[in-house]
Design an enzyme around this catalytic site. Structure first.
Site, PDB file in Angstrom:
ATOM      1  CE  LYS A  45      -3.303  -2.416   3.168  1.00 43.59           C
ATOM      2  NZ  LYS A  45      -3.825  -2.274   4.606  1.00 43.59           N
ATOM      3  N   GLY A  46       1.991   1.082   0.517  1.00 47.66           N
ATOM      4  CA  GLY A  46       2.987   2.117   0.850  1.00 47.66           C
ATOM      5  C   GLY A  46       3.244   3.149  -0.426  1.00 47.66           C
ATOM      6  CD  GLU A 101       7.967  -0.905  -2.667  1.00 50.31           C
ATOM      7  OE1 GLU A 101       7.257  -0.131  -1.988  1.00 50.31           O
ATOM      8  OE2 GLU A 101       8.057  -2.187  -1.912  1.00 50.31           O
ATOM      9  CG  ASP A 105      14.175  -1.800   4.973  1.00 48.65           C
ATOM     10  OD1 ASP A 105      14.532  -0.678   5.627  1.00 48.65           O
ATOM     11  OD2 ASP A 105      13.708  -2.706   5.420  1.00 48.65           O
ATOM     12  CE  LYS A 133      14.729   2.712   6.812  1.00 43.61           C
ATOM     13  NZ  LYS A 133      13.846   2.106   7.772  1.00 43.61           N
ATOM     14  CG  ASP A 161       2.448   1.002   7.410  1.00 42.91           C
ATOM     15  OD1 ASP A 161       3.462   0.790   6.454  1.00 42.91           O
ATOM     16  OD2 ASP A 161       1.849   0.129   8.321  1.00 42.91           O
ATOM     17  NE  ARG A 167      -0.763   2.019   4.628  1.00 37.13           N
ATOM     18  CZ  ARG A 167       0.283   1.331   4.435  1.00 37.13           C
ATOM     19  NH1 ARG A 167       1.405   1.607   4.066  1.00 37.13           N
ATOM     20  NH2 ARG A 167       0.240  -0.064   4.986  1.00 37.13           N
TER      21      ARG A 167
END
Ligand code: XMP
Ligand code: MG
Length: 182
Positions: A45-46, A101, A105, A133, A161, A167
């Site tokens: 969902k990000g 995206e 990460d 990151k 989130d 969000r």
């Protein structure tokens, strides 16, 4: 449950900075994809908000679809297998796909997704991430388009989130430790 901003330790990127960065990413995509009708693949969902902003800065034809994915069986050695929670319905055979995206990460999820898209016949697969990151990377994967490189801090807002919350914060911030340590 008070205001969201009470849980933000510091603001990393303001609304205005984000808007400028999105424009610059869209410009880079323009030179590579104009005339190719790429598929913009929003990873739920990000990246919902990043995708919504990004596509409105693209002034050439593209289509949009969505996937929700994760990886399972991630042991110390293995990087796991792709778990598709929601799939797109676009036939990507012969298409140029841009994965959008929110954050790269460990890289595990995307490193499993890219081969799946290739298996489905994508002509090309590129990776556009708003945040990178690097410190947490576990697999060898590099994004083709990166908004910002960030330190190893837990960030929220602009689609990101913590426990499905934050969000809708219009900027990107670092979450206060006390929120996830309580
Ligand atoms: P990988 O497979 O690269 O997955 O580890 C990236 C996903 O992990 C989540 N993630 C975060 N979410 N703040 C968040 O809100 C963070 O600082 C953060 N770091 C990783 C995110 O869902 C992303 O899609
Ligand atoms: Mg998340």
């Amino acid at each position: 449950m008070g205001k969201l901003k009470n849980d933000v330790a510091k603001v990393l990127f303001t609304r205005e900075e984000i808007a400028e960065k999105v424009k610059s990413l869209a410009n880079q995509l323009k030179s590579a994809y104009e005339g190719k009708n790429p598929l913009i693949l929003c990873i739920l969902k990000g990246s919902l908000i990043f995708t919504a902003d990004l596509v409105r800065e693209l002034d050439f034809p593209c289509t949009i679809d969505f996937m929700q994915v994760s990886s399972y069986g991630q042991g110390a050695k293995s990087s796991g297998q792709l778990k598709v929670k929601k799939d797109m319905d676009t036939d990507i055979n012969g298409r140029d796909v841009i994965i959008v995206e929110d954050i790269l990460d460990t890289g595990v999820t995307l490193s499993n997704l890219v081969p799946e898209l290739e298996r489905r016949g994508a002509k090309s697969v590129a990776l556009c991430v708003f945040l990178n990151k690097e410190a947490r990377r576990r697999v060898d994967i590099k994004a083709d388009y990166v908004g910002y490189d960030i330190e190893n801090e837990f960030v929220i807002g602009y689609g990101l989130d913590y426990d499905e919350k934050y969000r809708n914060l219009p900027y990107i911030g670092v979450l206060k430790r006390e929120v996830y340590e309580k």
